[in-house]
Enzyme design. Structure first.
Site, short mmCIF file in Angstrom:
data_model
loop_
_atom_site.label_atom_id
_atom_site.label_comp_id
_atom_site.label_asym_id
_atom_site.label_seq_id
_atom_site.Cartn_x
_atom_site.Cartn_y
_atom_site.Cartn_z
N GLU A 91 0.25 -1.24 0.31
CA GLU A 91 0.03 -0.08 0.09
C GLU A 91 0.53 0.85 0.09
OE1 GLU A 91 -2.53 -0.58 3.44
OE2 GLU A 91 -3.64 -2.41 2.71
N GLU A 130 -6.15 -10.57 -1.10
CA GLU A 130 -6.87 -10.37 0.66
C GLU A 130 -8.27 -10.53 0.11
OE1 GLU A 130 -5.72 -7.30 2.31
OE2 GLU A 130 -3.67 -7.65 2.14
O1 G3I Z 1 -0.96 -5.60 18.38
C1 G3I Z 1 -1.76 -7.02 19.14
C2 G3I Z 1 -0.88 -8.29 18.95
O2 G3I Z 1 -0.23 -8.48 20.10
C3 G3I Z 1 -2.36 -8.96 20.12
O3 G3I Z 1 -1.81 -10.14 20.10
C4 G3I Z 1 -3.64 -9.00 19.68
C5 G3I Z 1 -4.98 -10.78 19.82
O4 G3I Z 1 -6.03 -10.32 19.47
O5 G3I Z 1 -4.59 -7.65 19.19
C6 G3I Z 1 -3.20 -7.47 19.01
O6 G3I Z 1 -3.23 -6.67 16.93
C7 G3I Z 1 -4.16 -7.02 16.39
C8 G3I Z 1 -3.74 -5.93 14.92
O7 G3I Z 1 -4.06 -6.22 14.07
C9 G3I Z 1 -2.34 -5.52 14.71
O8 G3I Z 1 -1.97 -5.38 13.88
C10 G3I Z 1 -5.66 -6.93 16.07
O9 G3I Z 1 -5.55 -7.47 17.17
C11 G3I Z 1 -5.67 -7.46 13.86
O10 G3I Z 1 -6.61 -7.85 14.32
C12 G3I Z 1 -5.39 -6.80 13.71
O11 G3I Z 1 -6.21 -6.65 12.62
C13 G3I Z 1 -5.54 -7.02 11.44
C14 G3I Z 1 -4.93 -5.44 10.67
O12 G3I Z 1 -4.95 -6.13 8.89
C15 G3I Z 1 -3.72 -5.08 11.50
O13 G3I Z 1 -2.59 -5.88 11.06
C16 G3I Z 1 -6.40 -7.26 10.81
O14 G3I Z 1 -6.69 -8.48 11.08
C17 G3I Z 1 -6.01 -8.09 9.01
O15 G3I Z 1 -7.71 -8.12 8.29
C18 G3I Z 1 -5.77 -6.03 8.62
O16 G3I Z 1 -5.43 -6.69 7.08
C19 G3I Z 1 -4.90 -5.62 6.15
C20 G3I Z 1 -4.55 -6.30 5.59
O17 G3I Z 1 -2.80 -6.46 6.30
C21 G3I Z 1 -3.13 -5.58 4.50
N1 G3I Z 1 -4.94 -4.74 3.21
C22 G3I Z 1 -5.81 -3.93 4.33
C23 G3I Z 1 -6.40 -5.16 5.13
C24 G3I Z 1 -7.29 -4.89 6.22
O18 G3I Z 1 -7.25 -3.50 6.91
#
Ligand code: G3I
Length: 467
Positions: free
Chosen positions: A262, A372
């Site tokens: 991105e 995705e």
């Molecule tokens: O950081 C803490 C982690 O240490 C802990 O274990 C966890 C427990 O639930 O919480 C943490 O955070 C997570 C977070 O990402 C951290 O980056 C969240 O739970 C988690 O749900 C989260 O969201 C993800 C997001 O990207 C950010 O990484 C989503 O699951 C995922 O679907 C989303 O995916 C992105 C793609 O990578 C790129 N394109 C868009 C897409 C949607 O945003």
């Protein structure tokens, strides 16, 4: 005088006979009827309606489950009706039907077909979705590809429903978030591999391809790096070290990486991330260069490097900006493929938009990863317009849109196929209903399985896209 009377009489005769001929000719053409939306829709039927056509005492009604009327509901192949509506019965619940009519005169002259009306019966058809495993069907294709699923480490314990489905249906995995920089890198040169290793080992030990997602993404910058106090040059070295160490750690275990995720904005400019600010406009190229160098140093000659982005198909400015980056990487021989995220909706992007976007990468000889995939049914960022029910209309529209994108992907040349990855297994665990950006509080059903791991029509649509 007698002659004059004869002349008038013969003129009148000619006049009346020509009028009669005109009437006959007029009967040769019947206006085309206009079909109207169905009424009285129930679990097993509906009332089909259409407008009156002059000189048409009867109408011929067709009802089909195919919009092209390649087959007909029994008894509804040109059923003769002497009214302007008909109660169609004996249908299945929760099913999409189409109808059209033609007008017919006493002389059996038949008009053109009317417009086609689509109607979805209420209730459920009680027909189980096609249980064929996705990868089993894909692997029978002349030119198969990986069927991918986004996973989280805690789903991968042996015997869990996720584990069973993954092994049956999917041939590739991407970590949904646990292989991003903020999860792996806890401080400069300090790594927490435990969770990411579990995901990679799961793929490796089960013969499932592992796609790495993602080395560099502005939304997963660890706090220590976001607050980095060193110089810009030292910042770049930290990024280089991270990329090198991760690629090296997973040499031979991760087949491909999204190196940069991105990098462009919707308006076609470079996204103003910490990486752009601190490393300059060439940072994408640098990251690919470091990833490739690490792979070469680790003798990982098979590693594939991808640029990954979203919403490029229906935004030509953003698409052009992404391809400017991609072209630079192609020129430097640093890129193997492009990831098209495809967080799509049941409305957009269109088939033509997706094809022309993807085909630009195909023309450059790059591998294509639909990376995705999910399909919102409640788009629009407007809670007031949201539906709280996953209706049959939405279910079937989603099925068609899944089918469409799988068809598009499957039609790609063999050399360009890599993987088609769905972004999560169950609707209730998708990121979409919980995204504050998308603003769909709790209401969306974008994936292939419902909250109880039940197969959705979207899954059947995926399978049908392979036909
Ligand atoms: O950081 C803490 C982690 O240490 C802990 O274990 C966890 C427990 O639930 O919480 C943490 O955070 C997570 C977070 O990402 C951290 O980056 C969240 O739970 C988690 O749900 C989260 O969201 C993800 C997001 O990207 C950010 O990484 C989503 O699951 C995922 O679907 C989303 O995916 C992105 C793609 O990578 C790129 N394109 C868009 C897409 C949607 O945003």
């Amino acid at each position: 005088m007698k002659n004059k009377i004869l002349l008038v009489l013969s003129s009148l005769l000619i006049f009346f006979s020509s009028c009669a001929n005109e009437d006959q000719n007029a009967q040769l053409v019947l206006s085309t009827p206009v079909a109207n939306p169905a009424k009285e829709i129930s679990d097993n039927g509906f009332r089909a309606k259409w407008n009156y056509v002059s000189k048409a005492p009867t109408y011929l009604l067709d009802v089909s489950t195919s919009p092209a009327f390649t087959d007909f509901v029994p008894n509804y192949n040109a059923k003769v009706i002497s009214d302007l509506n008909d109660l169609v019965t004996g249908l299945m619940g929760g099913t999409q039907y189409y109808y059209r009519v033609r007008a017919q005169s006493d002389d059996l002259i038949i008009s053109e077909y009317s417009n086609v009306i689509s109607v979805i019966t209420t209730g459920t058809n009680n027909i189980a979705e096609d249980p064929t495993f996705l990868k089993v069907k894909v692997n029978k294709l002349a030119n198969p590809f990986f069927v991918g699923m986004a996973v989280k480490a805690n789903q991968l314990d042996s015997g869990s429903p996720y584990d069973v489905i993954l092994k049956n249906e999917f041939s590739s995995i991407s970590a949904e978030y646990e292989m991003k920089m903020d999860q792996i890198s806890t401080a400069s040169g300090v790594y927490n591999w435990t969770v990411a290793d579990k995901i990679v080992a799961y793929g490796n030990s089960n013969g499932i391809n592992v796609h790495g997602h993602a080395l560099v993404w502005h939304n997963s910058v660890p706090t220590w790096l976001a607050n980095y106090a060193g110089t810009d040059a030292a910042f770049a070295l930290e990024v280089k070290k991270y990329i090198t160490d991760v690629v090296t750690h997973y040499k031979g275990k991760v087949r491909s990486w999204d190196v940069v995720n991105e990098a462009v904005e919707a308006d076609g400019t470079m996204r103003n991330t910490i990486f752009l600010k601190r490393m300059g406009a060439n940072y994408v190229n640098d990251c690919f260069k470091w990833a490739r160098a690490a792979a070469v140093a680790a003798a990982d000659s098979q590693l594939l490097l991808f640029y990954n982005d979203y919403a490029t198909s229906d935004n030509i400015d953003k698409q052009n900006a992404a391809y400017t980056i991609i072209d630079g990487l192609v020129a430097s021989k640093l890129i193997d493929g492009v990831g098209f995220q495809m967080h799509n909706t049941i409305f957009t992007p269109s088939k033509a938009q997706i094809e022309s976007d993807i085909n630009r990468a195909v023309a450059k000889g790059l591998k294509i990863h639909i990376s995705e995939l999910d399909m919102q049914v409640n788009p629009g960022n407007a809670p007031a317009n949201l539906t709280a029910t996953f209706t049959n209309e939405l279910r079937l529209a989603q099925k068609e849109k899944y089918k469409e994108i799988v068809k598009i992907y499957n039609a790609l040349p063999a050399a360009n196929k890599y993987a088609l990855t769905v972004w999560g297994m169950k609707d209730n665990e998708s990121w979409i209903p919980f995204s504050t950006d998308l603003n769909h509080p709790g209401n969306d059903w974008p994936l292939l399985y419902d909250a109880s791991f039940g197969l959705k029509s979207a899954h059947t649509g995926f399978l049908q896209g392979l036909d």
